[in-house]
Design an enzyme around this catalytic site. Structure first.
Site, PDB file in Angstrom:
ATOM      1  N   HIS A 179       0.785  -1.236   0.000  1.00  0.00           N
ATOM      2  CA  HIS A 179       0.000   0.000   0.000  1.00  0.00           C
ATOM      3  C   HIS A 179       0.811   1.278   0.000  1.00  0.00           C
ATOM      4  O   HIS A 179       0.241   2.365  -0.033  1.00  0.00           O
ATOM      5  CB  HIS A 179      -0.955   0.029   1.194  1.00  0.00           C
ATOM      6  N   LYS A 198      -8.701  14.274   4.085  1.00  0.00           N
ATOM      7  CA  LYS A 198      -7.881  13.064   4.087  1.00  0.00           C
ATOM      8  C   LYS A 198      -6.998  13.157   5.314  1.00  0.00           C
ATOM      9  O   LYS A 198      -6.977  14.193   5.975  1.00  0.00           O
ATOM     10  CB  LYS A 198      -7.027  12.977   2.818  1.00  0.00           C
ATOM     11  N   ARG A 199      -6.268  12.085   5.676  1.00  0.00           N
ATOM     12  CA  ARG A 199      -5.345  12.201   6.788  1.00  0.00           C
ATOM     13  C   ARG A 199      -4.379  13.359   6.549  1.00  0.00           C
ATOM     14  O   ARG A 199      -4.009  13.653   5.412  1.00  0.00           O
ATOM     15  CB  ARG A 199      -4.570  10.889   6.967  1.00  0.00           C
ATOM     16  N   LYS A 255       0.844  14.553   1.569  1.00  0.00           N
ATOM     17  CA  LYS A 255      -0.429  14.944   0.968  1.00  0.00           C
ATOM     18  C   LYS A 255      -0.512  16.461   0.754  1.00  0.00           C
ATOM     19  O   LYS A 255      -1.413  16.962   0.088  1.00  0.00           O
ATOM     20  CB  LYS A 255      -1.592  14.457   1.827  1.00  0.00           C
ATOM     21  N   THR A 266      -8.231   7.071  -2.643  1.00  0.00           N
ATOM     22  CA  THR A 266      -9.588   6.632  -2.948  1.00  0.00           C
ATOM     23  C   THR A 266     -10.576   7.779  -2.711  1.00  0.00           C
ATOM     24  O   THR A 266     -11.670   7.775  -3.288  1.00  0.00           O
ATOM     25  CB  THR A 266     -10.011   5.425  -2.082  1.00  0.00           C
ATOM     26  N   LYS A 313     -14.201   8.974  -4.798  1.00  0.00           N
ATOM     27  CA  LYS A 313     -15.510   9.330  -4.235  1.00  0.00           C
ATOM     28  C   LYS A 313     -15.960  10.690  -4.763  1.00  0.00           C
ATOM     29  O   LYS A 313     -17.126  10.882  -5.135  1.00  0.00           O
ATOM     30  CB  LYS A 313     -15.448   9.383  -2.704  1.00  0.00           C
TER      31      LYS A 313
HETATM   32  C1  LIG Z   1     -11.920   7.637   1.525  1.00  0.00           C
HETATM   33  C2  LIG Z   1     -11.453   7.963   2.880  1.00  0.00           C
HETATM   34  C3  LIG Z   1     -10.085   8.138   3.138  1.00  0.00           C
HETATM   35  C4  LIG Z   1      -9.033   8.046   2.063  1.00  0.00           C
HETATM   36  O1  LIG Z   1      -8.835   9.336   1.505  1.00  0.00           O
HETATM   37  P1  LIG Z   1      -7.576   9.690   0.592  1.00  0.00           P
HETATM   38  O2  LIG Z   1      -7.910  11.035   0.058  1.00  0.00           O
HETATM   39  O3  LIG Z   1      -7.518   8.654  -0.473  1.00  0.00           O
HETATM   40  O4  LIG Z   1      -6.394   9.688   1.485  1.00  0.00           O
HETATM   41  C5  LIG Z   1      -9.696   8.436   4.422  1.00  0.00           C
HETATM   42  N1  LIG Z   1     -10.595   8.565   5.419  1.00  0.00           N
HETATM   43  C6  LIG Z   1     -11.913   8.426   5.210  1.00  0.00           C
HETATM   44  C7  LIG Z   1     -12.855   8.608   6.343  1.00  0.00           C
HETATM   45  C8  LIG Z   1     -12.391   8.118   3.941  1.00  0.00           C
HETATM   46  O5  LIG Z   1     -13.717   7.971   3.746  1.00  0.00           O
END
Ligand SMILES: *Cc1c(COP(=O)(O)O)cnc(C)c1O
Length: 835
Positions: free
Chosen positions: A376, A567-568, A573, A675, A679
């Site tokens: 990952h 995101k985190r 990032k 991911t 979304k």
């Molecule tokens: C989809 C999702 C992530 C992943 O987000 P990235 O932008 O791909 O890092 C992290 N936390 C939550 C709660 C999510 O729904």
């Protein structure tokens, strides 16, 4: 002799075969009332929506359990091949609305609630998130099991039932404060405890070898401190197909004979208190994302997961086939979600060798045919390396087996590249040095028949970089599986109005075949459709504003461009790059350069690992900048910056439908896939992004004219490291100079001198791995193209429609089909037909 519950003469069907539960409004009303009043003991005076949520969930759960048993029995009768998804994290979020959607009862239930005088949304919102994961990796596991059930694949998820999930984030004085997430406090109606499948897991002790009657070396692991693993099963419903798979989560509990000695010496209370050491193992989820944690307790968690899950599968096998493992590998496959459960490679060897008496060669052949590993991340700080001395103490038998695996493996390397000692040292599972380490990724590769990355670029970089030597040795093991997200939760459930418009326009095939969204393409040219599309987006933005208002009051203009990065919080990032752009916009307004201004609301959310100082400082910076901007009357609604506290799955379900612009701005080569980007795309947001992870594939699908690209490529980033000079870049860019001056003069930390010095120093360092300054200008120019597009609302809407229409690839149904066709090779089981 297992004792039996029923008299021999009792036909089993008398009590387990019941009439099917009704799925119409009338039955839901009756069952709701029954549970609310009789099981939960509440009446109309109860003011908490929680019990109404529970009563409804119990009624829904009954329907799931019915299908769950059918699924279980069908798989058992067919004796089909199975796969097991082993993951330390399952970031499930809420279950009620998803269960209603997948059972196909959401309309009936909503009608029932209406008649009962209840608000469906209030019940749904009173469910607490199951936050058993950090971010993308854990959410992926949750999307995967949803798709497995929808694709009718016999796949079981195995994980840990943490007592405390991902912490709740509060913002106090602009800083992150972590509160414990005791998510089980109000109970969890979705799980069923299964003491009958309890497993026993060993820790500590020592090993002893002897030669058996056939002359083979046999080893026993003794004087161990055992812990019991109690399974809790959660149903995983497929979409309207009668399949309900299982997510089995293990909880550590003390054995009955815990600390017998102290007990016998009369210190009963002390002995009972010692139970905690065992039960601490699954007490808390480690809140680190993309970062290893070398704590002994974490290794205990990993081993508990691996050992309990493998024992579970083997017990099932032995129950049917006895001690004959000849066909085990044809019927079972374990997918390892990152290296976290990779001790499973050694554990399967141990179980086959020590408990079932197999010879090394046979046990190893089975292991290598049943294990598959997903990587990952390429970030070196995330690569797990357990110290040999820790492993020798905690898992002495496993350490021996790893040494043996490595000895066989080194012989193979030496046969292929005779005399290449450098290569042997590079590839060894054991990293030599003063404190020897086990390289868990190498253990996973050596013990697996498949190694995959999670997006095209990431898989390529694995083969060319991190795992180059292994790729040379075993090219056929390596493959790509680009991530996805489940369109049930991330479009159908979270954006019901848009889902309805899509279904009214092209039918509902897209829910289980997302590439059907391509049929929306021609409607981008249809003005009536565009108008509806834009109205729905606006309504979703209003909903997002209302959600935001619930927490803290701030005026937001719904017609502003909603520019979202959730995101985190992590340096790679680059939330800081986003902040630099916000400061740039602020500076433009202050300088009066506001011709053709596009009002913008920048929303940022995410949790920082509690021990990650730079990430926590980023949160403080975002909040301080927000304070200055939002309280400046000269800025007005031209620009807002809002930090959204406590980002989690249920928050994303409200955020992604209301986003205009999706920020995917990681340093190229650092985000394995992402991911969140998918979304947003599905929900009609446009992406501003680098050529990183799945962004590349998103741009390919959407078309470059519907994507805002900026920044260095991965190879440019690598080349730039040799001669990176951020100061020279700043010197050549007067607008960047203005931004840096505002930061450096303390404009955003007037009464907190020096608090952002480390952020500033990192930006200006020639060794900055994230190259934020290098991408600043290109990012600003891309943001100008965003504004230009947004000014033409009709053009923007077209691009939005085309993004949704092009998002078909990013369904986990596609991802899981590929896992199944190329790795697991399971036959789909139609539960309804096979019943
Ligand atoms: C989809 C999702 C992530 C992943 O987000 P990235 O932008 O791909 O890092 C992290 N936390 C939550 C709660 C999510 O729904």
């Amino acid at each position: 002799m297992p004792h039996r519950v029923f008299r021999k003469s009792t036909p089993k069907s008398d009590i387990t075969k019941l009439p099917k539960l009704g799925l119409d409004k009338k039955h839901f009303i009756a069952d709701f009332k029954h549970y609310y009043s009789h099981r939960l003991g509440r009446d109309e005076h109860c003011r908490s929506p929680h019990y109404a949520y529970e009563a409804l969930s119990l009624a829904i759960s009954d329907r799931l359990v019915e299908r769950w048993k059918n699924t279980y029995n069908t798989y058992k009768d067919l004796d089909c091949k199975r796969a097991y998804y082993l993951s330390m994290e399952f970031l499930i979020g809420r279950s009620l609305s998803n269960a209603m959607l997948n059972l196909g009862v959401d309309n009936a239930v909503k009608a029932a609630l209406y008649d009962l005088g209840l608000e469906a949304e209030e019940l749904v919102d009173s469910e607490v998130d199951a936050g058993l994961g950090n971010g993308g990796l854990g959410r992926l596991a949750a999307c995967f099991i949803d798709s497995c059930a929808t694709l009718q694949l016999p796949v079981t998820g195995y994980g840990l039932r943490y007592e405390y999930g991902m912490f709740t984030q509060q913002i106090v004085n602009g800083e992150q404060v972590e509160l414990p997430d005791h998510w089980l406090r109000m109970g969890n109606i979705w799980e069923i405890e299964r003491p009958e499948y309890m497993a026993r897991v060993k820790f500590g002790g020592r090993t002893q070898s002897h030669i058996d009657e056939k002359g083979n070396k046999r080893t026993t692991w003794l004087d161990t401190h055992d812990v019991l693993a109690m399974p809790y099963d959660t149903p995983v419903p497929g979409y309207k197909n009668g399949t309900v798979n299982t997510l089995r989560l293990w909880k550590a509990i003390a054995t009955e004979e815990f600390n017998l000695q102290e007990f016998n010496e009369g210190d009963y209370a002390e002995a009972v208190a010692q139970k905690n050491t065992a039960e601490n193992i699954t007490m808390v989820l480690y809140p680190n994302d993309a970062n290893e944690n070398g704590k002994a307790l974490r290794l205990q968690q990993q081993y508990l997961l691996a050992s309990a899950s493998l024992q579970d599968v083997i017990a099932n096998w032995v129950g049917r086939h006895g001690n004959n493992f000849t066909h085990f590998a044809e019927k079972n496959c374990f997918q390892l979600n990152d290296t976290h459960p990779s001790i499973a490679v050694a554990e399967l060897m141990r179980l086959l060798l020590d408990l079932h008496g197999l010879a090394w060669k046979d046990a190893w052949a089975i292991t290598c045919k049943t294990m598959a590993y997903t990587n990952h991340t390429l970030l070196p700080e995330a690569l797990e390396r357990w110290s040999v001395s820790l492993m020798e103490n905690l898992l002495p038998r496993l350490m021996e087996i790893i040494f043996d695996i490595n000895a066989h493996f080194m012989a193979e390397v030496s046969a292929r590249w005779p005399g290449d000692n450098d290569r042997m040292a590079r590839m060894s599972i054991i990293e030599e040095g003063r404190d020897k380490k086990v390289r868990m990724a190498y253990l996973a590769i050596v013990g697996s028949f498949s190694v995959n990355g999670v997006a095209e670029l990431h898989s390529k970089l694995l083969q060319e970089g991190l795992f180059r030597d292994f790729y040379e040795l075993w090219p056929y093991k390596f493959n790509n599986k680009t991530n996805g997200v489940t369109p049930r939760r991330w479009l159908a459930a979270c954006n019901p109005d848009l889902a309805e418009l899509i279904t009214a326009t092209i039918g509902d095939e897209w829910i289980t075949n997302l590439s059907a969204l391509a049929k929306l393409r021609p409607f981008a040219e249809d003005a009536t459709f565009r108008k509806k599309w834009a109205e729905l987006k606006r309504a979703n933005k209003q909903r997002l504003v209302n959600y935001k208002k619930d927490e803290h009051d701030i005026e937001i203009n719904v017609d502003a461009l909603f520019d979202v990065q959730v995101k985190r919080i992590h340096e790679y990032k680059r939330q800081i790059l986003n902040v630099l752009h916000v400061i740039y916009l602020y500076d433009c307004i202050k300088r009066g350069e506001t011709k053709n201004w596009v009002p913008r609301c920048v929303l940022i959310g995410g949790k920082a690992a509690p021990g990650y100082a730079m990430a926590k400082k980023s949160i403080k910076l975002i909040n301080n900048v927000a304070n200055v901007i939002n309280n400046d009357p000269a800025i007005g609604d031209k620009l807002r910056l809002v930090f959204m506290p406590n980002y989690r799955v249920s928050a994303m379900e409200k955020i992604c439908p209301g986003a205009d612009l999706s920020e995917q701005i990681s340093t190229a080569g650092k985000e394995a896939s992402g991911t969140g980007n998918m979304k947003f795309m599905m929900n009609g947001a446009l992406t501003i992004g680098t050529l990183d992870g799945a962004n590349i594939e998103i741009r390919e699908e959407a078309g470059e004219e519907n994507f805002f690209l900026f920044g260095l490529t991965e190879s440019e980033v690598e080349a730039m490291h040799q001669h990176y000079n951020p100061q020279a870049i700043i010197n050549q860019d007067s607008e960047l100079q203005n931004v840096m001056r505002l930061l450096e003069c303390g404009h955003f930390n007037q009464f907190e001198p020096g608090i952002f010095d480390d952020i500033i120093a990192a930006l200006k360092s020639p060794h900055d791995p994230w190259m934020t300054i290098a991408d600043f200008r290109s990012y600003i120019e891309a943001q100008k193209r965003v504004e230009q597009a947004y000014r033409d609302q009709d053009r923007w809407t077209k691009m939005s429609i085309l993004n949704t229409a092009a998002s078909g690839k990013f369904s986990t149904d596609r991802t899981i089909s590929e896992y199944n066709q190329e790795i697991w090779k399971l036959t789909p089981v139609n539960v309804e037909k096979n019943q």
